[in-house]
Design an enzyme around this catalytic site. Structure first.
Site, mmCIF file in Angstrom:
data_model
loop_
_atom_site.group_PDB
_atom_site.id
_atom_site.type_symbol
_atom_site.label_atom_id
_atom_site.label_comp_id
_atom_site.label_asym_id
_atom_site.label_seq_id
_atom_site.Cartn_x
_atom_site.Cartn_y
_atom_site.Cartn_z
ATOM 1 N N GLU A 18 -30.691 10.127 -58.674
ATOM 2 C CA GLU A 18 -31.971 10.612 -59.203
ATOM 3 C C GLU A 18 -31.986 12.138 -59.293
ATOM 4 O OE1 GLU A 18 -34.880 7.148 -57.268
ATOM 5 O OE2 GLU A 18 -34.351 8.887 -56.070
ATOM 6 N N ASP A 75 -38.233 -0.890 -63.004
ATOM 7 C CA ASP A 75 -38.318 -2.354 -62.963
ATOM 8 C C ASP A 75 -39.778 -2.782 -62.904
ATOM 9 O OD1 ASP A 75 -37.483 -1.135 -60.095
ATOM 10 O OD2 ASP A 75 -38.959 -2.713 -59.814
HETATM 11 N N1 SAH Z 1 -29.250 0.156 -55.839
HETATM 12 C C1 SAH Z 1 -29.568 1.510 -55.516
HETATM 13 C C2 SAH Z 1 -30.421 1.606 -54.285
HETATM 14 C C3 SAH Z 1 -31.834 1.456 -54.624
HETATM 15 S S1 SAH Z 1 -32.907 1.508 -53.273
HETATM 16 C C4 SAH Z 1 -28.273 2.306 -55.407
HETATM 17 O O1 SAH Z 1 -27.283 1.815 -55.850
HETATM 18 O O2 SAH Z 1 -28.288 3.445 -54.945
HETATM 19 C C5 SAH Z 1 -34.364 1.713 -54.168
HETATM 20 C C6 SAH Z 1 -34.785 3.113 -54.472
HETATM 21 O O3 SAH Z 1 -35.466 3.057 -55.715
HETATM 22 C C7 SAH Z 1 -35.787 3.643 -53.465
HETATM 23 O O4 SAH Z 1 -35.613 5.020 -53.283
HETATM 24 C C8 SAH Z 1 -37.147 3.310 -54.071
HETATM 25 O O5 SAH Z 1 -38.119 4.310 -53.873
HETATM 26 C C9 SAH Z 1 -36.870 3.125 -55.553
HETATM 27 N N2 SAH Z 1 -37.382 1.886 -56.185
HETATM 28 C C10 SAH Z 1 -37.231 1.597 -57.497
HETATM 29 N N3 SAH Z 1 -37.799 0.419 -57.810
HETATM 30 C C11 SAH Z 1 -38.345 -0.062 -56.670
HETATM 31 C C12 SAH Z 1 -39.075 -1.260 -56.345
HETATM 32 N N4 SAH Z 1 -39.375 -2.181 -57.260
HETATM 33 N N5 SAH Z 1 -39.450 -1.443 -55.068
HETATM 34 C C13 SAH Z 1 -39.156 -0.527 -54.130
HETATM 35 N N6 SAH Z 1 -38.474 0.619 -54.381
HETATM 36 C C14 SAH Z 1 -38.065 0.868 -55.633
#
Ligand code: SAH
Length: 236
Positions: free
Chosen positions: A15, A202
């Site tokens: 990000e 999402d």
């Molecule tokens: N797969 C990712 C990890 C994602 S963890 C990787 O490979 O690095 C999720 C991160 O995205 C968190 O920082 C959170 O704030 C955000 N996020 C995005 N969509 C989300 C959702 N539906 N629920 C919770 N957090 C979400």
């Protein structure tokens, strides 16, 4: 407000990276004690000092330290060490499609930030658990930059139980993510104004799993996030 020094708290390197590159921010190695994984980048943009703190990698699992515990600590450290005038929590998030959220949308926070997974069914602790922490009023900024505004609900899981969704709805939030309320809690405690910029990766009310949507849309979202943060910095 006209901040001279803006601190951005960002959970994931993916990000933060496009922004760090565009602003040519410099990595500062020695501000925090050595074992801490957090990464600090600094520079200038639109005549303001910019400090970005990113959660870095968990030493055991090698993934970013997402979620509320590191968001809390990062926010405290950056405020205590660097005394910014304003904190912005920037990142990706889930949105409720039936409330008008679309993939790639940019949202600025509306007060208050709440939690949807801190259930303490005892008098007053119940409300303490949910929390209610202020955002600065972003209405004019959003209107001027063409962004949406919405309430954000925070929890420590990427997926969601039925109870989480009930809580999100009763918090009247339309955005779900894993850091904002923690950042807002520290800022309220330390009396520093804050708001959040979140880009939708999402839709939480769709059949496709959050993980699959998140992965498919991450690149679009981080491009939009970079663009929106630059616009916000210019606006401020
Ligand atoms: N797969 C990712 C990890 C994602 S963890 C990787 O490979 O690095 C999720 C991160 O995205 C968190 O920082 C959170 O704030 C955000 N996020 C995005 N969509 C989300 C959702 N539906 N629920 C919770 N957090 C979400």
């Amino acid at each position: 407000m006209k901040p001279d020094h803006i601190a951005l708290v960002i959970a994931m390197n993916s990000e933060a990276a496009p922004l760090i590159k565009t602003l040519a921010l410099e990595k500062k190695a020695d501000l925090f004690p050595a074992p801490l994984p957090f990464e600090l980048y600094q520079g200038e943009a639109a005549g303001k000092r910019i400090s970005v703190i990113v959660s870095g990698l968990d030493r055991e699992h090698g993934v970013n330290n997402v979620g509320t515990q590191s968001a809390t600590l990062m926010t405290y450290l950056i405020i205590a060490h660097l005394h910014p005038d304003l904190v912005i929590n920037a990142g990706t998030a889930g949105g409720i499609g039936e409330k008008g959220c679309q993939i790639g949308d940019i949202y600025l926070s509306e007060s208050p930030f709440c939690y949807h997974d801190r259930r303490i069914p005892l008098p007053r602790f119940d409300q303490y658990g949910i929390g209610s922490y202020p955002s600065i009023d972003t209405t004019e900024m959003a209107a001027s930059l063409g962004f949406k505004t919405g309430r954000i609900s925070t929890g420590d899981s990427l997926d969601m139980t039925d109870r989480d969704l009930e809580m999100i709805r009763s918090n009247r939030a339309i955005i779900k993510e894993m850091e904002a309320a923690a950042v807002a809690w520290v800022c309220r405690m330390m009396d520093i104004p804050m708001f959040a910029v979140k880009v939708i990766t999402d839709l939480i009310d769709r059949q496709t799993s959050t993980e699959a949507q998140f992965t498919a849309n991450l690149q679009l979202a981080v491009n939009n996030l970079r663009r929106s943060i630059l616009q916000v910095i210019d606006y401020l």
